[in-house]
Enzyme design. Sequence first.
Site, PDB file in Angstrom:
ATOM      1  N   GLU A  46      54.392  23.260  20.712  1.00  0.00           N
ATOM      2  CA  GLU A  46      55.253  23.167  21.910  1.00  0.00           C
ATOM      3  C   GLU A  46      54.732  22.057  22.822  1.00  0.00           C
ATOM      4  OE1 GLU A  46      54.374  26.350  24.724  1.00  0.00           O
ATOM      5  OE2 GLU A  46      56.409  26.310  25.517  1.00  0.00           O
ATOM      6  N   ASN A 106      62.873  23.042  27.626  1.00  0.00           N
ATOM      7  CA  ASN A 106      61.675  23.029  26.783  1.00  0.00           C
ATOM      8  C   ASN A 106      62.199  23.079  25.349  1.00  0.00           C
ATOM      9  OD1 ASN A 106      59.306  23.598  25.422  1.00  0.00           O
ATOM     10  ND2 ASN A 106      58.550  25.046  26.949  1.00  0.00           N
ATOM     11  N   LYS A 123      64.173  26.322  24.344  1.00  0.00           N
ATOM     12  CA  LYS A 123      63.489  27.604  24.586  1.00  0.00           C
ATOM     13  C   LYS A 123      64.306  28.516  25.499  1.00  0.00           C
ATOM     14  CE  LYS A 123      58.864  29.170  26.119  1.00  0.00           C
ATOM     15  NZ  LYS A 123      57.549  28.648  26.551  1.00  0.00           N
ATOM     16  N   GLU A 142      57.007  27.410  34.243  1.00  0.00           N
ATOM     17  CA  GLU A 142      58.124  27.057  33.345  1.00  0.00           C
ATOM     18  C   GLU A 142      59.482  27.345  33.972  1.00  0.00           C
ATOM     19  OE1 GLU A 142      58.016  27.462  29.061  1.00  0.00           O
ATOM     20  OE2 GLU A 142      56.031  28.331  29.237  1.00  0.00           O
ATOM     21  N   CYS A 168      57.026  29.276  21.571  1.00  0.00           N
ATOM     22  CA  CYS A 168      55.998  30.028  22.290  1.00  0.00           C
ATOM     23  C   CYS A 168      56.425  31.430  22.686  1.00  0.00           C
ATOM     24  CB  CYS A 168      55.493  29.224  23.488  1.00  0.00           C
ATOM     25  SG  CYS A 168      53.924  29.906  24.099  1.00  0.00           S
ATOM     26  N   ASN A 193      51.725  27.137  23.533  1.00  0.00           N
ATOM     27  CA  ASN A 193      50.600  26.842  24.434  1.00  0.00           C
ATOM     28  C   ASN A 193      50.322  28.155  25.148  1.00  0.00           C
ATOM     29  OD1 ASN A 193      50.261  23.556  25.305  1.00  0.00           O
ATOM     30  ND2 ASN A 193      52.200  24.108  24.361  1.00  0.00           N
TER      31      ASN A 193
END
Length: 310
Positions: A46, A106, A123, A142, A168, A193
């Site tokens: 990621e 993302n 994501k 995020e 993730c 991550n």
Amino acid sequence: MREIKVAAAQLGPIQKAESRAAVVARMIALMQQAKAEGCPLIVYPELALTTFFPRWYHEDRAEADSWFEAEMPSPATQPLFDAARAMGMAMSFGYAEKTPDGHHFNTSILVDAAGNIVGKYRKIHLPGHVEYDSERSHQHLEKRYFEPGDLGFPVWRTLGGIFGMCICNDRRWPETYREMGLQGVEMIVLGFNTPSVNSQKGAEGLAQRLFHHKLSVQAGAYQNATWVIAVAKAGDEDGHHLMGGTLIVNPDGEIVAESQTEGDELVIHACDLDDTVFGKETIFDFARHRRIEHYGRITAQVGVVLPPED
Ligand code: CDV
């Protein structure tokens, strides 16, 4: 037998000051190793091109745009695409995407051996928070910098199989795997991550984080009879530690290969996509055995399970 030898390309830490050009050079070095090992597919983590920037608070949201790619290939990633095409390597990697109309995601992509982007995933499960939170041991912004993905969980028929992606935090949610499982997915590639401590629960450290990671990925693979390639960005980024734990998990939910370090490292396994067939035709034959009519009254809109009617 439909064997594909996959290289899960764990990246060690990327410091805030490190340039994309330096990271891309590291990615190309790993790709050369993967090619020498006979792998046609390499999977990176990621947000592979930069440090895990959602830990850094930008009061002015627009400043964070410096972490994003406005096109793909971008000038920084063109050498990676060129190297992949020259070597005939397929690849997947994550990056921060800014769309032409100003949306932020993302994102991860799947690129075939000819250099064509054949799949894009954005994501959906974004962890963290929007505003600076002084109660946390570190920030995880995020929700400030990205919008939830708007592409669902598609699968792609490529590389001789059925491929899907997630990113993730998505790996912790059963819906992620099941959405792709219902479409017959045979290999899910994902990058992550994961800080080695929980910013809201100091007692949750590395061992428990690795446990939950493995639990989620192994269960998702088994319950959907699919391979899962889970690739970390690991190590100490400007004093913030990310766990390793790059894994290749087979459709029985077993770990068949995993990383030994927190640095740049290839984890390689020859994955037979036909190994998915037994599970899909027996215990997890969804058409024969799923019993959605007995699962209770689930509101499709909000996902709330209501108590049974009298
Ligand atoms: N990048 C992530 O999505 N990280 C989350 C952390 C914050 C828990 C994860 O699920 O690994």
